[in-house]
Design a protein around this motif. Structure first.
Motif, short mmCIF file in Angstrom:
data_model
loop_
_atom_site.label_atom_id
_atom_site.label_comp_id
_atom_site.label_asym_id
_atom_site.label_seq_id
_atom_site.Cartn_x
_atom_site.Cartn_y
_atom_site.Cartn_z
N ILE A 23 14.53 -8.42 9.93
CA ILE A 23 13.68 -9.78 10.15
C ILE A 23 12.83 -10.07 8.99
CG2 ILE A 23 12.09 -10.69 11.71
CD1 ILE A 23 13.23 -8.63 13.92
N ALA A 25 10.21 -12.87 8.08
CA ALA A 25 9.48 -14.13 8.81
C ALA A 25 8.99 -15.01 7.60
CB ALA A 25 8.18 -13.48 9.51
N GLY A 26 7.72 -14.74 7.05
CA GLY A 26 7.27 -15.59 5.96
C GLY A 26 7.95 -15.01 4.67
N GLY A 27 8.42 -13.68 4.64
CA GLY A 27 9.02 -13.34 3.45
C GLY A 27 8.21 -12.73 2.29
N THR A 28 6.88 -12.64 2.54
CA THR A 28 5.92 -12.26 1.48
C THR A 28 5.96 -10.90 1.14
OG1 THR A 28 4.12 -12.40 2.79
CG2 THR A 28 4.57 -14.40 1.56
N ASP A 29 6.27 -10.00 2.06
CA ASP A 29 6.68 -8.67 2.03
C ASP A 29 7.94 -8.35 1.80
OD1 ASP A 29 3.99 -7.24 1.87
OD2 ASP A 29 3.85 -7.68 4.07
N PHE A 30 8.69 -8.78 2.52
CA PHE A 30 10.22 -8.84 2.30
C PHE A 30 10.88 -9.03 1.04
CE2 PHE A 30 14.57 -10.39 2.84
CZ PHE A 30 15.22 -9.47 3.67
N TRP A 70 -1.39 -16.97 8.38
CA TRP A 70 -2.98 -16.58 8.24
C TRP A 70 -3.61 -17.84 8.25
CZ3 TRP A 70 -4.40 -12.12 9.04
CH2 TRP A 70 -3.75 -11.11 8.81
N GLY A 93 -4.04 -12.36 -0.19
CA GLY A 93 -3.43 -13.17 -1.23
C GLY A 93 -4.04 -14.49 -1.52
N THR A 102 2.84 -14.47 7.80
CA THR A 102 2.32 -14.24 9.36
C THR A 102 1.37 -13.03 9.49
OG1 THR A 102 4.48 -12.99 9.70
CG2 THR A 102 4.48 -15.37 10.03
N ASN A 106 2.34 -8.84 8.67
CA ASN A 106 1.52 -7.94 8.03
C ASN A 106 1.43 -6.49 8.83
OD1 ASN A 106 -1.82 -7.39 7.78
ND2 ASN A 106 -0.89 -7.79 5.97
N CYS A 108 3.78 -5.52 10.92
CA CYS A 108 4.93 -5.06 10.96
C CYS A 108 5.65 -4.20 9.65
CB CYS A 108 6.38 -6.02 11.29
SG CYS A 108 6.29 -6.28 12.93
N ASP A 115 -4.35 -5.80 5.36
CA ASP A 115 -5.76 -6.33 5.64
C ASP A 115 -5.85 -6.66 7.28
OD1 ASP A 115 -7.36 -5.93 3.30
OD2 ASP A 115 -6.33 -7.85 2.24
N VAL A 158 9.03 -8.16 17.22
CA VAL A 158 7.54 -8.36 17.69
C VAL A 158 7.48 -9.91 18.16
CG1 VAL A 158 5.17 -8.49 17.23
CG2 VAL A 158 6.58 -6.41 16.59
N LYS A 176 -14.14 -6.28 2.19
CA LYS A 176 -12.84 -5.81 1.73
C LYS A 176 -13.33 -5.61 0.31
CE LYS A 176 -8.56 -7.57 -0.16
NZ LYS A 176 -7.36 -8.32 -0.03
C1 LIG Z 1 0.75 -12.50 -3.87
C2 LIG Z 1 0.76 -11.64 -2.69
C3 LIG Z 1 -0.51 -11.23 -2.24
C4 LIG Z 1 -0.75 -10.52 -1.15
N1 LIG Z 1 -2.10 -10.24 -0.63
C5 LIG Z 1 -2.18 -9.57 0.34
C6 LIG Z 1 -3.48 -9.09 0.80
O1 LIG Z 1 -4.47 -9.49 0.11
N2 LIG Z 1 -3.62 -8.36 1.74
C7 LIG Z 1 -2.80 -7.89 2.69
O2 LIG Z 1 -2.86 -7.23 3.64
N3 LIG Z 1 -1.56 -8.37 2.31
C8 LIG Z 1 -1.19 -9.19 1.35
N4 LIG Z 1 0.26 -9.53 0.82
C9 LIG Z 1 1.12 -9.09 1.87
C10 LIG Z 1 1.70 -10.09 2.85
O3 LIG Z 1 1.45 -11.46 2.49
C11 LIG Z 1 1.36 -9.77 4.18
O4 LIG Z 1 1.50 -8.55 4.76
C12 LIG Z 1 1.89 -10.94 5.19
O5 LIG Z 1 1.08 -11.09 6.33
C13 LIG Z 1 3.46 -10.57 5.64
O6 LIG Z 1 3.90 -11.74 6.63
P1 LIG Z 1 5.27 -12.08 6.28
O7 LIG Z 1 5.49 -13.44 7.47
O8 LIG Z 1 5.62 -13.00 4.90
O9 LIG Z 1 6.29 -10.96 6.55
P2 LIG Z 1 7.82 -10.75 6.01
O10 LIG Z 1 7.78 -10.44 4.44
O11 LIG Z 1 8.63 -11.75 6.32
O12 LIG Z 1 8.03 -9.56 6.80
C14 LIG Z 1 7.30 -8.27 6.51
C15 LIG Z 1 7.99 -7.08 7.28
O13 LIG Z 1 7.58 -7.08 8.78
C16 LIG Z 1 8.93 -7.50 9.39
N5 LIG Z 1 8.63 -8.50 10.59
C17 LIG Z 1 8.05 -9.62 10.31
N6 LIG Z 1 8.06 -10.31 11.40
C18 LIG Z 1 8.48 -9.49 12.40
C19 LIG Z 1 8.64 -9.74 13.82
N7 LIG Z 1 8.25 -10.75 14.30
N8 LIG Z 1 9.10 -8.75 14.49
C20 LIG Z 1 9.36 -7.58 13.98
N9 LIG Z 1 9.51 -7.32 12.61
C21 LIG Z 1 8.92 -8.23 11.76
C22 LIG Z 1 10.02 -7.78 8.43
O14 LIG Z 1 11.04 -7.41 8.92
C23 LIG Z 1 9.52 -6.99 7.22
O15 LIG Z 1 9.55 -5.67 7.33
C24 LIG Z 1 0.51 -10.21 -0.31
C25 LIG Z 1 1.85 -10.64 -0.62
C26 LIG Z 1 1.91 -11.44 -1.82
C27 LIG Z 1 3.37 -11.77 -2.22
#
Ligand SMILES: Cc1cc2nc3c(=O)[nH]c(=O)nc-3n(C[C@H](O)[C@H](O)[C@H](O)COP(=O)(O)OP(=O)(O)OC[C@H]3O[C@@H](n4cnc5c(N)ncnc54)[C@H](O)[C@@H]3O)c2cc1C
Length: 280
Positions: A23, A25-30, A70, A93, A102, A106, A108, A115, A158, A176
């Motif tokens: 899956i 979502a925002g892709g920032t971890d993916f 967020w 971030g 999302t 964070n 998942c 955080d 989720v 933090k």
């Molecule tokens: C430059 C940078 C700085 C950052 N700083 C921080 C920080 O200070 N603190 C922090 O905690 N994080 C930080 N992050 C991490 C990130 O931004 C967060 O964890 C973010 O909230 C992940 O959300 P996303 O929508 O981008 O998830 P995605 O990257 O799209 O997905 C993350 C994971 O969750 C799964 N997933 C997503 N949505 C669902 C769903 N609905 N059901 C089932 N599985 C799902 C995906 O399959 C994947 O495994 C940072 C990332 C970057 C790139």
């Protein structure tokens, strides 16, 4: 690679019932994760599912939809019990990341340094999982199993987070510590929520620490010790290393174990001092 962008939740669940999908979502971890390992063979992009986006206050709970970013959370009108989560949101971030990422992503991703987890633990949040077979909810503590491991089955996604109304009480805060102020992974972070009665006595308190164990922890012994105390700006003096025994930090590039423990003790003391001196 097969890429799917379902138009609605039903379509997404239909795809998940047939095959296993990664899956997005925002892709920032993916996206950072596929620098370390190959791109998954099937990617389902749920970013456009608007039905998952709302944050709503309902009779029995507050719902944070799986699509809520967020920034959506920061903009939402929510009671002070959510201030800790909002403070965490503002430190995830940068604004660009907050606009895209999302809250649910964070959780998942299940990083020990996520955080969002400590502020959701103090709200007793539950994770709502949906599949073609139906809906189930799990307490957040049971959803996160370890580093990058969750209780989500491959046919589930989720759909949102549920915060029970009985936990939407009191004041809350989040602290933090990173190696610098912004755009940094936490060395330690602490969230706290406190309910003080009209006589100034602590009626209920919830405290949690992240980045100091595989899964963020509630400090239940400390919560019990503080409940019934008279609130004050010196409450932190009641906190000792004994209350941190459930933590199991690691040495890594960001910190030693000893520094993480010292820093956490100080953050917890500051957290309870702040909450103890905040008017009810
Ligand atoms: C430059 C940078 C700085 C950052 N700083 C921080 C920080 O200070 N603190 C922090 O905690 N994080 C930080 N992050 C991490 C990130 O931004 C967060 O964890 C973010 O909230 C992940 O959300 P996303 O929508 O981008 O998830 P995605 O990257 O799209 O997905 C993350 C994971 O969750 C799964 N997933 C997503 N949505 C669902 C769903 N609905 N059901 C089932 N599985 C799902 C995906 O399959 C994947 O495994 C940072 C990332 C970057 C790139």
């Amino acid at each position: 690679m097969t890429y799917a962008q379902p138009k609605n939740l039903d379509e997404a669940l239909g795809l998940l019932a047939e095959e296993s999908w990664s899956i997005l979502a925002g892709g920032t971890d993916f996206y950072p994760s596929v620098l370390e390992r190959p791109m998954p063979s099937r990617v389902m992009d749920i970013h456009a599912l608007e039905e998952l986006r709302p944050i709503s206050v309902e009779d029995s709970h507050v719902r944070i939809g799986a699509g809520a970013t967020w920034s959506d959370l920061i903009d939402a009108q929510l009671p002070p019990a959510f201030d800790a989560l909002k403070l965490a949101a503002a430190e995830v971030g940068s604004v660009q990341i907050q606009n895209r990422a999302t809250v649910v992503g964070n959780l998942c991703n299940a990083s020990p340094a996520a955080d969002g987890v400590p502020p959701l633990l103090i709200l007793d949040a539950a994770v709502e999982l949906v599949s073609h077979a139906g809906i189930r909810t799990l307490p957040l503590q049971e959803f996160t199993l370890g580093n990058r491991r969750t209780a989500r089955a491959s046919n589930e996604m989720v759909s949102g987070l549920l915060v029970p109304q009985q936990s939407v009480q009191g004041q809350s805060t989040f602290l933090k510590l990173g190696a610098r102020k912004y755009l940094v992974i936490s060395i330690s972070m602490v969230a706290g929520r406190m309910v003080i009665d009209h006589k100034g006595v602590i009626e209920d308190v919830a405290l949690s620490v992240g980045s100091c164990s595989l899964v963020a922890q509630r400090l239940t012994d400390l919560e019990a010790a503080l409940t019934g105390q008279v609130a004050s700006k010196d409450l932190g003096s009641l906190v000792s290393t004994r209350h941190l025994e459930s933590l199991a930090p690691i040495d890594d590039v960001r910190s030693t174990i000893a520094y993480r423990m010292d820093a956490s003790l100080e953050l917890i003391r500051r957290c309870v001092n702040t909450l103890g001196s905040t008017p009810a």
